[in-house]
Write a protein that holds these residues in place. Structure first.
Motif, PDB file in Angstrom:
ATOM      1  N   TRP A 137     -39.120 -16.166  44.238  1.00  0.00           N
ATOM      2  CA  TRP A 137     -38.008 -15.229  44.322  1.00  0.00           C
ATOM      3  C   TRP A 137     -36.816 -15.727  43.515  1.00  0.00           C
ATOM      4  N   ALA A 138     -36.889 -16.935  42.997  1.00  0.00           N
ATOM      5  CA  ALA A 138     -35.896 -17.490  42.082  1.00  0.00           C
ATOM      6  C   ALA A 138     -36.617 -18.497  41.202  1.00  0.00           C
ATOM      7  N   ASP A 139     -36.059 -18.721  39.999  1.00  0.00           N
ATOM      8  CA  ASP A 139     -36.758 -19.590  39.052  1.00  0.00           C
ATOM      9  C   ASP A 139     -35.750 -20.343  38.190  1.00  0.00           C
ATOM     10  N   PHE A 140     -36.092 -21.575  37.822  1.00  0.00           N
ATOM     11  CA  PHE A 140     -35.219 -22.367  36.972  1.00  0.00           C
ATOM     12  C   PHE A 140     -35.322 -21.957  35.512  1.00  0.00           C
ATOM     13  N   GLU A 141     -36.523 -21.877  34.989  1.00  0.00           N
ATOM     14  CA  GLU A 141     -36.714 -21.622  33.563  1.00  0.00           C
ATOM     15  C   GLU A 141     -36.905 -20.135  33.259  1.00  0.00           C
ATOM     16  N   GLY A 142     -37.639 -19.440  34.110  1.00  0.00           N
ATOM     17  CA  GLY A 142     -37.889 -18.024  33.904  1.00  0.00           C
ATOM     18  C   GLY A 142     -39.036 -17.711  32.970  1.00  0.00           C
ATOM     19  N   PHE A 143     -39.684 -18.739  32.394  1.00  0.00           N
ATOM     20  CA  PHE A 143     -40.768 -18.506  31.440  1.00  0.00           C
ATOM     21  C   PHE A 143     -41.922 -17.720  32.069  1.00  0.00           C
ATOM     22  N   ASP A 144     -42.267 -18.066  33.298  1.00  0.00           N
ATOM     23  CA  ASP A 144     -43.457 -17.496  33.936  1.00  0.00           C
ATOM     24  C   ASP A 144     -43.146 -16.313  34.835  1.00  0.00           C
ATOM     25  N   THR A 145     -41.878 -15.947  34.955  1.00  0.00           N
ATOM     26  CA  THR A 145     -41.509 -14.892  35.896  1.00  0.00           C
ATOM     27  C   THR A 145     -40.664 -13.790  35.261  1.00  0.00           C
ATOM     28  N   ASP A 146     -40.490 -13.833  33.957  1.00  0.00           N
ATOM     29  CA  ASP A 146     -39.686 -12.834  33.246  1.00  0.00           C
ATOM     30  C   ASP A 146     -38.244 -12.781  33.729  1.00  0.00           C
ATOM     31  N   SER A 147     -37.769 -13.863  34.331  1.00  0.00           N
ATOM     32  CA  SER A 147     -36.426 -13.841  34.907  1.00  0.00           C
ATOM     33  C   SER A 147     -35.450 -14.602  34.028  1.00  0.00           C
ATOM     34  N   TYR A 148     -34.168 -14.358  34.272  1.00  0.00           N
ATOM     35  CA  TYR A 148     -33.146 -15.155  33.624  1.00  0.00           C
ATOM     36  C   TYR A 148     -33.150 -16.548  34.243  1.00  0.00           C
ATOM     37  N   PRO A 149     -32.977 -17.588  33.435  1.00  0.00           N
ATOM     38  CA  PRO A 149     -32.999 -18.942  33.985  1.00  0.00           C
ATOM     39  C   PRO A 149     -31.989 -19.134  35.107  1.00  0.00           C
ATOM     40  N   GLU A 150     -32.432 -19.846  36.158  1.00  0.00           N
ATOM     41  CA  GLU A 150     -31.605 -20.195  37.314  1.00  0.00           C
ATOM     42  C   GLU A 150     -31.181 -18.969  38.118  1.00  0.00           C
ATOM     43  N   HIS A 151     -31.982 -17.903  38.059  1.00  0.00           N
ATOM     44  CA  HIS A 151     -31.647 -16.660  38.742  1.00  0.00           C
ATOM     45  C   HIS A 151     -32.827 -16.114  39.544  1.00  0.00           C
TER      46      HIS A 151
END
Length: 281
Positions: free
Chosen positions: A248-262
């Motif tokens: 539900w949150a990620d540091f890098e976002g590479f594997d989750t399509d998310s903005y880093p640290e979000h």
């Protein structure tokens, strides 16, 4: 040497891909598919920073500077939301204009009126410089040998009183509104965390304790001022320490399509469900 920080949550490099679960069982018996069905609340205003505004980094943007994306939790709560959340948002930006390279943003409070029925609020992390905590942990993940505990100092002393001022203004402008305040989705968890193998256990524990302290200060201020404080059930089991599809949150976002640290898109679905569970209660 320690130094006091008070800057923005970093936003950020873009990266690659993975899908969020289709539906999640969350708040005590509530299942929310993320379809964006109406809440039957009119005049809903979403206030806050990037933890409200930014969902998947591949989602269409409704505002390029604010990184206000389709599918963020306010829009999942109600697609008719008047969403003025914005990356880098601080408590002062609720009250005052904000100058940017793309122009001047009106105070977020300008959207409130006596007719407003629902307000969601996600604010406070940027005011204490919490992005420096997550940014330092991320730098360790990428090879930095700096000790985060010696580089970053967070002072929570002013956060509670400043949030009290926020609620005073909200109640004055929108006395009939239900106010739902969110915490910040956890990036770290206690125990083993393969994603943070390069980060010292001491820095991991330090960052986790600060995460809990931030949310506690926000929850206490909400309770003091008659707002509902929400966090998704089992948020601690959906951190960057678990498989990408469950984060539900990620540091890098590479594997989750998310903005880093979000928050990830699945995190926004979870937060929307937590909000919807208390709306009208």
């Amino acid at each position: 040497m320690k130094y006091l920080v008070g800057t923005l949550l970093s936003v950020f490099a873009l990266s690659a891909c993975s899908a969020a679960p289709a539906s999640l069982t969350l708040h005590e018996g509530v299942v929310f598919s993320g379809a964006g069905a109406s809440t039957n609340t009119s005049d809903y205003v979403a206030l806050g920073d990037s933890y409200a505004s930014t969902a998947s980094r591949f989602s269409p943007l409704r505002d390029s500077f604010c990184l206000r994306t389709e599918g963020n939790y306010p829009q999942l709560v109600d697609p008719n939301v008047d969403d003025v959340s914005c990356q880098g948002g601080m408590i002062g930006d609720l009250f005052n204009t904000r100058d940017t390279d793309e122009g001047t943003l009106a105070p977020q409070f300008d959207e409130l009126s006596s007719d407003t029925k629902l307000i969601t609020l996600t604010i406070g992390a940027n005011d204490v410089g919490f992005g420096d905590v997550t940014g330092c942990i991320r730098a360790e993940m990428e090879g930095s040998t700096e000790d985060c505990r010696d580089q970053v100092f967070i002072d929570f002393n002013d956060l509670g009183p400043n949030l009290d001022d926020v609620y005073t203004e909200i109640h004055a402008r929108s006395p009939q509104a239900q106010v739902v305040t969110t915490g910040y989705m956890l990036l770290l968890a206690a125990g083993e965390c393969p994603e943070l193998a390069a980060v010292s256990p001491e820095d991991q524990q330090w960052a986790l304790e600060l995460s809990y302290s931030l949310n506690q200060k926000i929850a206490e201020a909400a309770t003091r001022n008659g707002a509902d404080y929400v966090m998704p059930v089992d948020a601690a089991e959906h951190t960057a320490c678990v498989a990408p599809a469950q984060r539900w949150a990620d540091f890098e976002g590479f594997d989750t399509d998310s903005y880093p640290e979000h928050m990830t898109q699945a995190g926004h679905v979870a937060m929307a469900a937590a909000v919807r569970a208390v709306v009208g209660s």
